[in-house]
Write a protein that holds these residues in place. Structure first.
Motif, short mmCIF file in Angstrom:
data_model
loop_
_atom_site.label_atom_id
_atom_site.label_comp_id
_atom_site.label_asym_id
_atom_site.label_seq_id
_atom_site.Cartn_x
_atom_site.Cartn_y
_atom_site.Cartn_z
N LEU A 127 6.53 -27.68 8.66
CA LEU A 127 6.31 -29.13 8.60
C LEU A 127 4.93 -29.46 8.05
CD1 LEU A 127 7.98 -30.33 11.93
CD2 LEU A 127 8.83 -30.63 9.60
N ILE B 135 5.52 -29.20 4.40
CA ILE B 135 6.48 -30.11 3.78
C ILE B 135 6.09 -31.57 3.93
CG2 ILE B 135 8.87 -30.94 3.92
CD1 ILE B 135 9.64 -28.07 4.79
N ILE B 136 5.59 -31.97 5.10
CA ILE B 136 5.31 -33.39 5.35
C ILE B 136 4.27 -33.97 4.38
CG2 ILE B 136 4.28 -35.00 7.01
CD1 ILE B 136 5.82 -33.57 9.21
#
Length: 318
Positions: free
Chosen positions: A3, A6-7
């Protein structure tokens, strides 16, 4: 860790951030996460140690492809060569960066190496650039010549095709699409992409190199028959160093690689067990009069590694 990688990408691509410095910060966070994915997920998975389910290991191992590398090449370089021939000149590619740096006392020393303890950190930052450009292709053909692809049952045409497709997909997602959709200038996107990779490469170099390129490390050479002085397990103790054994946060981020000795002795055991194993390993090493090298913190390890770089650059024999 995924995350964290990706975030920031999703935030940038969605247009929620338009400030140039904020976008730059997202790329840097992605660089930190790139290294973290390599340490704490991909590394265990490609050793078959993340899960008892080998399909889980297989697919999590492919995460190196989404940060620009190649799972197949990595497993040959790391699992086969580095873990079998740790610090053995001519076999361990982790101590063979070419002529720009001297990481083994058995390599020829050039005048440029006198200041490698200064410029070496910049070269570490280029590590993942080699992944996304020429290194994986050169490695694949080199491993074919060495017979390693055949030994690993790798079909060259199929693997080359997969490698090309993986690079195209990676460049499309992490460079082409940002160039198209981000509101900042194209040269800023390119610069930030470079900054992300430099961040990841520098972190990777600063974690992996102090594990083996240290004043306490040995660099054994095989005899005329090709045999090393010590058996494999003892060899690992002479060539490997731990650091920051008490740091839970660092241990989480680097996937237990602060316990490099335990990792080298038990590479197929998940890193979450290294701390408990380390007590047994240390006691056993002391019982048999064998070394157990460990630095109290990360900065002490970095300082010793820098000293080793300086000595390797100044002296023919270290």
């Amino acid at each position: 860790m995924l995350l964290i990688y990706i975030i920031p990408y999703v935030i940038m691509m969605s247009g929620l951030l338009t400030n140039t410095w904020a976008v730059f910060g997202m790329w840097i966070i992605m660089g930190v996460a790139m290294a973290g994915i390599g340490f704490s997920i991909m590394h265990d998975a490609n050793h078959g140690a993340y899960s008892k389910n080998q399909n889980v290991n297989k697919y999590l191992g492919y995460l190196i492809n989404i940060v620009g590398g190649s799972a197949i090449n990595w497993k040959i370089q790391h699992n086969v060569l580095h873990h079998t021939y740790t610090n053995v000149d001519g076999m361990d590619e982790d101590i063979d960066p070419g002529k720009l740096m001297r990481l083994s006392p058995h390599r020829k020393r050039y005048k440029l190496h006198r200041i490698q303890h200064i410029y070496g950190w910049g070269l570490y930052g280029l590590m993942t650039f080699l992944w996304i450009t020429t290194k994986d292709f050169r490695q694949l053909y080199r491993y074919k010549k060495m017979g390693l692809t055949k030994a690993q049952n790798i079909k060259m045409p199929a693997q080359l095709t997969k490698l090309i497709i993986a690079k195209v997909v990676y460049y499309t997602i992490f460079l082409v699409l940002p160039l198209i959709f981000l509101t900042i200038a194209w040269w800023q996107v390119l610069l930030f992409f470079i900054a992300m990779h430099f961040t990841a490469g520098l972190i990777l170099g600063c974690v992996f190199q102090p594990a083996h390129v240290m004043p306490s490390a040995k660099y054994p050479l095989p005899d005329k028959e090709g045999n090393l002085e010590n058996d494999w397990a003892v060899h690992q103790l002479y060539t490997t160093t731990n650091f920051s054994p008490k740091s839970k946060i660092l241990g989480w981020y680097v996937g237990g690689l602060n316990y490099q000795i335990e990792h080298h002795l038990f590479p197929t055991i998940c890193h979450v067990h290294y701390k408990k194993i380390s007590k047994i390993v240390k006691e056993t090493a002391e019982e048999f009069g064998l070394p157990y090298h460990s630095q109290p913190n990360f900065f002490a390890a970095i300082a010793l590694h820098a000293r080793m770089l300086r000595d390797l650059g100044k002296y023919d024999v270290v």
